[in-house]
Design a protein around this motif. Structure first.
Motif, PDB file in Angstrom:
ATOM      1  N   SER A 133      75.176  47.744  40.602  1.00  0.00           N
ATOM      2  CA  SER A 133      76.024  47.725  41.801  1.00  0.00           C
ATOM      3  C   SER A 133      75.395  48.551  42.912  1.00  0.00           C
ATOM      4  O   SER A 133      75.407  48.152  44.088  1.00  0.00           O
ATOM      5  N   LEU A 134      74.830  49.700  42.555  1.00  0.00           N
ATOM      6  CA  LEU A 134      74.151  50.538  43.546  1.00  0.00           C
ATOM      7  C   LEU A 134      72.882  49.861  44.056  1.00  0.00           C
ATOM      8  O   LEU A 134      72.532  49.993  45.231  1.00  0.00           O
ATOM      9  N   LEU A 135      72.190  49.132  43.191  1.00  0.00           N
ATOM     10  CA  LEU A 135      71.022  48.366  43.619  1.00  0.00           C
ATOM     11  C   LEU A 135      71.424  47.346  44.680  1.00  0.00           C
ATOM     12  O   LEU A 135      70.780  47.233  45.730  1.00  0.00           O
ATOM     13  N   VAL A 147      81.027  49.583  46.506  1.00  0.00           N
ATOM     14  CA  VAL A 147      80.691  49.719  45.092  1.00  0.00           C
ATOM     15  C   VAL A 147      82.001  49.884  44.330  1.00  0.00           C
ATOM     16  O   VAL A 147      82.801  50.758  44.653  1.00  0.00           O
ATOM     17  N   GLY A 148      82.209  49.009  43.350  1.00  0.00           N
ATOM     18  CA  GLY A 148      83.410  49.091  42.530  1.00  0.00           C
ATOM     19  C   GLY A 148      83.073  49.599  41.145  1.00  0.00           C
ATOM     20  O   GLY A 148      81.907  49.822  40.808  1.00  0.00           O
ATOM     21  N   VAL A 206      87.390  51.568  44.904  1.00  0.00           N
ATOM     22  CA  VAL A 206      86.209  50.986  45.537  1.00  0.00           C
ATOM     23  C   VAL A 206      85.676  52.011  46.528  1.00  0.00           C
ATOM     24  O   VAL A 206      86.437  52.572  47.324  1.00  0.00           O
ATOM     25  N   ILE A 207      84.368  52.253  46.478  1.00  0.00           N
ATOM     26  CA  ILE A 207      83.708  53.144  47.427  1.00  0.00           C
ATOM     27  C   ILE A 207      83.098  52.265  48.518  1.00  0.00           C
ATOM     28  O   ILE A 207      82.266  51.401  48.227  1.00  0.00           O
ATOM     29  N   HIS A 208      83.518  52.472  49.754  1.00  0.00           N
ATOM     30  CA  HIS A 208      83.029  51.688  50.890  1.00  0.00           C
ATOM     31  C   HIS A 208      81.888  52.422  51.570  1.00  0.00           C
ATOM     32  O   HIS A 208      81.955  53.644  51.767  1.00  0.00           O
ATOM     33  N   LEU A 209      80.857  51.675  51.949  1.00  0.00           N
ATOM     34  CA  LEU A 209      79.692  52.211  52.637  1.00  0.00           C
ATOM     35  C   LEU A 209      79.512  51.416  53.927  1.00  0.00           C
ATOM     36  O   LEU A 209      79.181  50.224  53.889  1.00  0.00           O
ATOM     37  N   SER A 226      86.796  55.982  50.310  1.00  0.00           N
ATOM     38  CA  SER A 226      87.337  55.502  49.043  1.00  0.00           C
ATOM     39  C   SER A 226      88.618  54.715  49.291  1.00  0.00           C
ATOM     40  O   SER A 226      89.393  55.043  50.182  1.00  0.00           O
ATOM     41  N   SER A 227      88.842  53.721  48.453  1.00  0.00           N
ATOM     42  CA  SER A 227      90.086  52.959  48.537  1.00  0.00           C
ATOM     43  C   SER A 227      91.273  53.756  47.996  1.00  0.00           C
ATOM     44  O   SER A 227      92.419  53.400  48.257  1.00  0.00           O
TER      45      SER A 227
END
Length: 154
Positions: free
Chosen positions: A68-70, A84-85, A92-95, A106-107
């Motif tokens: 997911s980070l890739l 990224v979930g 979920v971390i939003h970027l 963060s959600s």
């Protein structure tokens, strides 16, 4: 300042069993689904400017998070916003891009932090190298597995 790291479960932890079971299998027969969701639980920590974005107190499936980070790094590199979930929870971390930086939210949490775009990319790249190294050390046959080899493509 950003830190993105992981640690393996203690030897006598039940979570360590997710490593032991994989070590007993033929690595070429492990499916991507199983690698992502069944094996290799680990504690992952992501701290940005003192804010705990990902807490090391809980376990995540390491391969799933790494891949997911890739994907997130590829989006960031091409100028796209991303997220990224987690398999284990709804957060979920939003970027999101903002003036050469990445705003991380963060959600489920109320914090908001900003990290330099290149620092984030570099941290993700180093994390993926470390994950790949750890996985192929623990299960040597994984070095030729196509799912695990993706981590080298950054």
């Amino acid at each position: 300042m950003m830190n993105l790291s992981f640690s393996l479960p203690d030897v006598d932890s039940a979570w360590r069993g997710t490593w032991k079971v994989a070590q007993q299998k033929n690595p070429s027969e492990l499916t991507e689904i199983d690698l992502r969701y069944k094996y290799f639980s680990a504690n992952v920590e992501m701290i940005v400017d003192g804010v705990e974005v990902i807490s090391s107190r809980s376990f995540v499936t390491l391969v799933d998070l790494a891949l997911s980070l890739l994907d997130a790094e590829r989006c960031i590199s091409s100028g796209e916003d991303t997220a990224v979930g987690f398999t284990e929870r709804a957060e979920v971390i939003h970027l999101r891009h903002s003036e050469g930086n990445i705003v991380v939210t963060s959600s489920e949490q109320s914090w908001r932090v900003v990290v330099d775009r290149e620092e984030l990319r570099s941290s993700i790249s180093e994390f993926l190298r470390e994950v790949h190294s750890c996985l192929t050390s623990e299960v040597p046959g994984l070095s030729s597995h196509p799912t695990i080899r993706q981590m080298q493509q950054i």
